[in-house]
Design a protein around this motif. Sequence first.
Motif, PDB file in Angstrom:
ATOM      1  N   TRP A 319       3.036  -1.739  -5.822  1.00  0.00           N
ATOM      2  CA  TRP A 319       4.120  -2.285  -5.013  1.00  0.00           C
ATOM      3  C   TRP A 319       3.808  -1.825  -3.583  1.00  0.00           C
ATOM      4  O   TRP A 319       3.552  -0.649  -3.348  1.00  0.00           O
ATOM      5  N   ILE A 320       3.852  -2.731  -2.632  1.00  0.00           N
ATOM      6  CA  ILE A 320       3.575  -2.385  -1.231  1.00  0.00           C
ATOM      7  C   ILE A 320       4.854  -2.500  -0.399  1.00  0.00           C
ATOM      8  O   ILE A 320       5.206  -1.610   0.346  1.00  0.00           O
ATOM      9  N   ARG A 338       6.624   0.719   0.879  1.00  0.00           N
ATOM     10  CA  ARG A 338       6.865   1.723  -0.155  1.00  0.00           C
ATOM     11  C   ARG A 338       6.027   2.974   0.179  1.00  0.00           C
ATOM     12  O   ARG A 338       4.944   2.878   0.735  1.00  0.00           O
ATOM     13  N   ASP A 339       6.494   4.164  -0.162  1.00  0.00           N
ATOM     14  CA  ASP A 339       5.747   5.412   0.036  1.00  0.00           C
ATOM     15  C   ASP A 339       4.612   5.463  -0.991  1.00  0.00           C
ATOM     16  O   ASP A 339       4.842   5.672  -2.180  1.00  0.00           O
ATOM     17  N   SER A 341       2.344   7.608  -1.404  1.00  0.00           N
ATOM     18  CA  SER A 341       1.920   8.949  -1.857  1.00  0.00           C
ATOM     19  C   SER A 341       2.662   9.375  -3.126  1.00  0.00           C
ATOM     20  O   SER A 341       2.370  10.420  -3.695  1.00  0.00           O
ATOM     21  N   LYS A 342       3.637   8.541  -3.546  1.00  0.00           N
ATOM     22  CA  LYS A 342       4.440   8.901  -4.741  1.00  0.00           C
ATOM     23  C   LYS A 342       4.332   7.820  -5.800  1.00  0.00           C
ATOM     24  O   LYS A 342       4.294   6.631  -5.477  1.00  0.00           O
ATOM     25  N   PRO A 343       4.341   8.224  -7.092  1.00  0.00           N
ATOM     26  CA  PRO A 343       4.418   7.202  -8.153  1.00  0.00           C
ATOM     27  C   PRO A 343       5.795   6.544  -8.127  1.00  0.00           C
ATOM     28  O   PRO A 343       6.738   7.096  -7.548  1.00  0.00           O
ATOM     29  N   ILE A 344       5.912   5.369  -8.754  1.00  0.00           N
ATOM     30  CA  ILE A 344       7.191   4.633  -8.764  1.00  0.00           C
ATOM     31  C   ILE A 344       8.341   5.540  -9.216  1.00  0.00           C
ATOM     32  O   ILE A 344       9.424   5.534  -8.630  1.00  0.00           O
ATOM     33  N   GLY A 345       8.086   6.349 -10.238  1.00  0.00           N
ATOM     34  CA  GLY A 345       9.144   7.198 -10.796  1.00  0.00           C
ATOM     35  C   GLY A 345       9.664   8.263  -9.857  1.00  0.00           C
ATOM     36  O   GLY A 345      10.747   8.830 -10.080  1.00  0.00           O
ATOM     37  N   ALA A 346       8.893   8.558  -8.797  1.00  0.00           N
ATOM     38  CA  ALA A 346       9.306   9.631  -7.870  1.00  0.00           C
ATOM     39  C   ALA A 346       9.888   9.077  -6.579  1.00  0.00           C
ATOM     40  O   ALA A 346      10.232   9.847  -5.672  1.00  0.00           O
ATOM     41  N   LEU A 347      10.038   7.748  -6.472  1.00  0.00           N
ATOM     42  CA  LEU A 347      10.535   7.163  -5.217  1.00  0.00           C
ATOM     43  C   LEU A 347      12.039   7.386  -5.042  1.00  0.00           C
ATOM     44  O   LEU A 347      12.526   7.488  -3.923  1.00  0.00           O
TER      45      LEU A 347
END
Length: 901
Positions: A319-320, A338-339, A341-347
């Motif tokens: 995801w961008i 999207r950040d 540096s983090k996986p989706i679960g940590a956003l």
Amino acid sequence: RFSLLLLNLEEYYFEQHTANHIINKGCRDERKFRGSLKICSKSIIFEPDDSIQPIIKIPLRDCISIKAPEDHEAKNPFTPDTSGGISVVCSQVFLIKERNIIAPYKTVRGRTEHLFQLDVAGKVGDVVQTLHQLYRASCLDKMGDQAAMITAILQSRLARTSFDKNRFQSISETLHMECKAEMVTPLVTNPGHVCVTDANLYFQPLNGYPKPVVQITLQNVRRIYKRRHGLMPLGLEVFCTEDDLCSDIYLKFYNDQDRDELYFLIATYLENHIAEHTAESYMLQWQRGHISNYQYLLHLNNLADRSCNDLSQYPVFPWIIADYSSSVLDLTKPETFRDLSKPIGALNKERLERLLTRYQEMPEPKFMYGSHYSSPGYVLFYLVRVAPEYMLCLQNGKFDHADRMFNSLAETWKNCLDGATDFKELIPEFYENDSSFLVNSLKLDLGKRQGGKMVEDVELPPWASGPDDFLRKSQEALESQYVSEHLHEWIDLIFGCKQKGNEAVAAHNVFHPLTYEGGVDLNSIMDPNEKVALLTQILEFGQTPRQLFTIPHPRRIIPKLRSVSRASSHSVPLTESPVSPNEESFEDLTEESITLAWSNIAKLKLDEQYKIHKEAITGIAVTCSGSSVFTTSQDSTLKMFSKESKTIQRSVSFSNMALSSCLILPGDTTVISSSWDNHIYFYSIAFGRQQDVLMGHDDAVSKICWRDGRLYSASWDSTVKVWHCVPGETSSKKKHHFQLLAELEHDVSVNTIDLNAANTILASGTKEGTISVWDVTTATVLHQLTCHSGTVFDAAFSPDSRHLLSSGEDCCFKVIDVQTGMLISSVTAEEPQRCFKWDGNTILSGSQSGDLLIWDLLGGKVTERIKGHRGAVTSLWMNEQCNTVITGGEDKQIMFWKLQY
């Protein structure tokens, strides 16, 4: 209308027979439908020729009886002219594609009898026997036992057949290998025979479906990859294109020896045609802007076992965009993205805290996320509108609930941020040119949502005027400057050092242990039922890509407007910082002339040559005006050669030992020479005499550099020393004052050194092949790599100081990423390259044989060979504009070269 997707998962299609399906035999409303009867490992499928009629699928486990009625049987429904009949009585049947419409399967429950009359009556006995055998397999209680029996039946069939050599393209082809394998397509595999000749790769399906033979011409093959399939190293995927997402064939073998032998045969054929690409070589191309972010992610997916033919290992893309509500998409604002540096679960911080609390309370093996970021279900969630039959195959003939469908981009992104179990990333289709997966062009009935609205096209964000515009803007976002600057962080999570281990824990990137390569050894599980259950769970749950990098991935080099690297035409231009025309500086023009010179470097022409020494030349230095050339040699002399008068004007000997290198201090007043007698000599050009001597080492001094009032000396005494030099007075009464600032200690003799443009990092190469990268300010080693076997001849930073190139006695060029210390490219030459210059992409090298070679580093090949010295090129000097070169050789000559555009 028939496809392998009508089969169950892990089911095989064995054979087909032309037949009639007779309904209500002997009754007034008797009907007969012509078609094809297909015998599969878990079902009987009848495909009518009339596309209005549904395809009939009878699961074998639901059969009550399968038989060929005998003539003398009572109530025999067959008359003599209808011999070749098979009666199937079952408790359940599925009707598929009625009126040729793709829709959920209709289930007809209750006892029904189906009569199939084969065109070839003589085959009835064999068909009934096969069906009885498969019926027994499908009635076994345990999945493992079922799979074992079906595998035995399949292997027996394969053993009784072989590749039909009449299918060879030419009678002159030589057979190299034949074996059994399965052709892999999404969700299904098709068994058959593989054949490799000196010209072609063939696959002949056992069932002749979808065509009697698949042929790949070896000459067209561009890439091959070994694959994990079902967690086993049995797959091989072949591509006839350089950048396409989809391959030409994916094969799964029954043992790794067959797979490896076929790989070796094709790889040997390709060796002479194409260079093998590694993750590191693609990284170098990406860093330097030769391939786009999209292309780089595609190549990484390929190298990490991701394939479009394997939905449990489908290519994964990030995801961008994080903005699905604005009317205009602003790619200059960081908050649009999207950040990475983090996986989706940590956003989502709140959700992450809840997950971490659960993680801490969990017994081993712990995991943070209960579902994966890529799985067959997620892939088909996105693709259901173009691949509805795949979803029906995966979900036993049903579509997902309408409210759980891919209905809206904003809704899906919100669910990925807030959902308790939704951590999915995207697929490559979001960054390609085909928008059909966003549109319900097949007019599928995908159900009605809670509000009564039908599921139709995907709802797009306000900033997209339509599906094509959405993809175009997604592509722009992927290639934007923000993503180029941060993509390496996402690569660390998915393919790199933060994928597993302590780094993954720190990055909140821990998934179920079964999703990781090596998480379970299927060969160690003896119970076949446990093995099948585990494999099914893993394949449905999703798999983590193979880890490609174990140290942090370097950043992309984002060029200034004036120094855009010479990218190939297909790469996407990077976002550049604007420079107004009237700000064009002298530096910009110099940079342009350097770029022009390097793009024409193959046009170097020999201008003049002179034999001025009695032994090999070891160093060349030129005054600013270019009128005087100083050279050192193993004959122990420093000579000053006048370019104008073409004569030697001075010849100096400091000792009877060889001199190893020389340089001229700013101002053109002093020449410094290093010697094998452990000393460094300062020679005054103005006064024509030795001005000073630095007795700095305990063994031969091999190389010296001068930067900003500091002298750097490398020696065979295993040190590199940094000196602060206060020059003496021009009257020469006052000597130089030397202060030792740092001593960089090595294990063995140091042969060469170089400094980066900022003079903060030093690279050293030893006689045993080690490259060390040092922080000069703290005198500490940053990276140490054994790059070469044998002496490192030369080492130099790229102009942007991002990469370090070295050449060695082992005939190799090696490229190191300076930031991470990662070895990212290796190119092998036919002979050692003794010295070189490079611009980050192209290398000009002096070879052992005396020729000058021009290399395309990214292609890993020589593009031009220029005749030069008789004997090795031992020294190479290039001016700042890169359009004049002077070489020195073992033949005691110096040669002057000019670029002739």
